[in-house]
Design an enzyme around this catalytic site. Structure first.
Site, PDB file in Angstrom:
ATOM      1  N   ASP A  94      51.628 -26.748 -15.373  1.00  0.00           N
ATOM      2  CA  ASP A  94      51.106 -25.377 -15.241  1.00  0.00           C
ATOM      3  C   ASP A  94      52.014 -24.452 -14.828  1.00  0.00           C
ATOM      4  OD1 ASP A  94      49.038 -23.651 -15.223  1.00  0.00           O
ATOM      5  OD2 ASP A  94      48.187 -24.395 -13.472  1.00  0.00           O
TER       6      ASP A  94
ATOM      7  N   HIS B   9      56.093 -20.789 -22.343  1.00  0.00           N
ATOM      8  CA  HIS B   9      55.998 -22.074 -23.119  1.00  0.00           C
ATOM      9  C   HIS B   9      57.282 -22.456 -23.541  1.00  0.00           C
ATOM     10  CE1 HIS B   9      51.522 -21.632 -22.265  1.00  0.00           C
ATOM     11  NE2 HIS B   9      51.591 -20.832 -23.177  1.00  0.00           N
TER      12      HIS B   9
ATOM     13  N   LEU C 152      61.227 -45.881 -23.085  1.00  0.00           N
ATOM     14  CA  LEU C 152      60.333 -45.126 -22.214  1.00  0.00           C
ATOM     15  C   LEU C 152      59.059 -44.922 -23.209  1.00  0.00           C
ATOM     16  CD1 LEU C 152      59.575 -42.849 -19.975  1.00  0.00           C
ATOM     17  CD2 LEU C 152      60.728 -41.385 -21.294  1.00  0.00           C
TER      18      LEU C 152
HETATM   19  C1  FPP Z   1      50.134 -24.533 -18.792  1.00  0.00           C
HETATM   20  O1  FPP Z   1      50.532 -23.319 -18.019  1.00  0.00           O
HETATM   21  C2  FPP Z   1      50.840 -25.086 -19.828  1.00  0.00           C
HETATM   22  C3  FPP Z   1      50.219 -25.058 -21.054  1.00  0.00           C
HETATM   23  C4  FPP Z   1      48.816 -25.217 -21.331  1.00  0.00           C
HETATM   24  C5  FPP Z   1      51.049 -25.622 -22.366  1.00  0.00           C
HETATM   25  C6  FPP Z   1      52.224 -26.579 -21.955  1.00  0.00           C
HETATM   26  C7  FPP Z   1      53.092 -26.775 -22.931  1.00  0.00           C
HETATM   27  C8  FPP Z   1      54.398 -26.863 -23.069  1.00  0.00           C
HETATM   28  C9  FPP Z   1      55.255 -27.015 -21.513  1.00  0.00           C
HETATM   29  C10 FPP Z   1      55.471 -26.618 -24.067  1.00  0.00           C
HETATM   30  C11 FPP Z   1      55.118 -27.634 -25.130  1.00  0.00           C
HETATM   31  C12 FPP Z   1      54.885 -29.102 -24.871  1.00  0.00           C
HETATM   32  C13 FPP Z   1      55.464 -29.888 -25.327  1.00  0.00           C
HETATM   33  C14 FPP Z   1      55.236 -31.264 -24.947  1.00  0.00           C
HETATM   34  C15 FPP Z   1      56.652 -29.984 -26.284  1.00  0.00           C
HETATM   35  P1  FPP Z   1      49.790 -21.720 -18.318  1.00  0.00           P
HETATM   36  O2  FPP Z   1      49.799 -21.465 -19.669  1.00  0.00           O
HETATM   37  O3  FPP Z   1      48.221 -22.002 -17.951  1.00  0.00           O
HETATM   38  O4  FPP Z   1      50.257 -21.109 -17.262  1.00  0.00           O
HETATM   39  P2  FPP Z   1      49.349 -20.099 -16.327  1.00  0.00           P
HETATM   40  O5  FPP Z   1      48.488 -20.781 -15.286  1.00  0.00           O
HETATM   41  O6  FPP Z   1      50.774 -19.579 -15.376  1.00  0.00           O
HETATM   42  O7  FPP Z   1      48.661 -19.017 -17.142  1.00  0.00           O
END
Ligand code: FPP
Length: 231
Positions: free
Chosen positions: A12, A29, A123
């Site tokens: 997050d 992201h 893994l």
């Molecule tokens: C949460 O942060 C993150 C996500 C919903 C997406 C996670 C995806 C990635 C890390 C990239 C792709 C993954 C892989 C496995 C290649 P948020 O957007 O909710 O952040 P915020 O709370 O600050 O708004």
């Protein structure tokens, strides 16, 4: 040092990381992908066998359409780019979640990478996509109803129908981004997890933070309902 067998992470804070830098949310992201790769490397280094990452939750469909599309495209791009590298590192990749709403081109790539890496065993990497813990439990119940509607079932037998099966339950759960909730992630598998919450945003989740989480895990006494003297 005692290492966890299975780590599960809610990654997050990508959006806030980008906002702090006056960048569009999706830049967070993109940066987050780097930390996904770093975490995989850390697991290989520490000899951790199972890593589960929450890439996209069922409730994430409610985000703006452009962000949803961006995340799906990013996943597809990463699978295409990392496909052979993950295989060469002897990593078994699988996706857990509902595939019915995912674009066919992405599902095809998911199935290819799962097929290619299915015999790898250094893994076991699970990517949760259109996943939620309540969905997982519900789909397990529905499978059981179809198979044997009148037979009572034990907890152990029930767990065989979960999407994480046959992987072990989670030892260490990590959530970045300063939120202190489970957000419908792996509700069954987290039953006895040690839960590590950090205010670090996911794009800042570097080796130092990973090691801090490992050290913290190592300091925990896991009693599983017993008392210290019994351990
Ligand atoms: C949460 O942060 C993150 C996500 C919903 C997406 C996670 C995806 C990635 C890390 C990239 C792709 C993954 C892989 C496995 C290649 P948020 O957007 O909710 O952040 P915020 O709370 O600050 O708004």
């Amino acid at each position: 040092m005692e290492t966890p067998t299975h780590i599960a992470i809610i990654m997050d804070g990508n959006g806030r990381w980008a906002k702090k830098r006056f960048l569009p949310r999706v830049a967070g992201h993109v940066r987050g992908v780097k930390r996904v790769k770093d975490s995989i490397e850390q697991c290989l280094e520490f000899n951790i066998k199972y890593l589960t990452l929450f890439a996209f939750g069922r409730d994430n469909w409610k985000r703006p359409q452009e962000e949803v599309s961006f995340l799906m495209d990013l996943l597809l791009e990463q699978i295409n780019k990392e496909f052979t590298k993950l295989h060469d590192k002897n990593i078994c990749v699988r996706f857990i979640g509902d595939r019915s709403r995912i674009d066919k081109s992405l599902v095809d790539r998911i199935e290819s990478i799962e097929h290619l890496t299915q015999k790898n065993d250094k893994l076991f990497l699970s990517i949760a996509l259109d996943y939620s813990g309540t969905y997982d439990i519900t789909q397990a119940v529905n499978k059981i109803i179809q198979l044997s509607p009148k037979t009572a079932i034990s907890e152990k037998d029930f767990s065989r129908y979960l999407l994480s099966y046959p992987y072990p339950s989670v030892d260490l759960f990590i959530r970045t981004g300063g939120e202190y909730r489970l957000s419908d992630f792996m509700l069954w598998d987290l039953a006895y997890s040690e839960c590590y919450f950090t205010t670090k945003l996911w794009p800042d989740f570097d080796k130092t933070v990973f090691c801090a989480a490992m050290k913290w895990f190592n300091s925990r006494e896991r009693r599983f309902g017993m008392i210290s003297e019994q351990l």
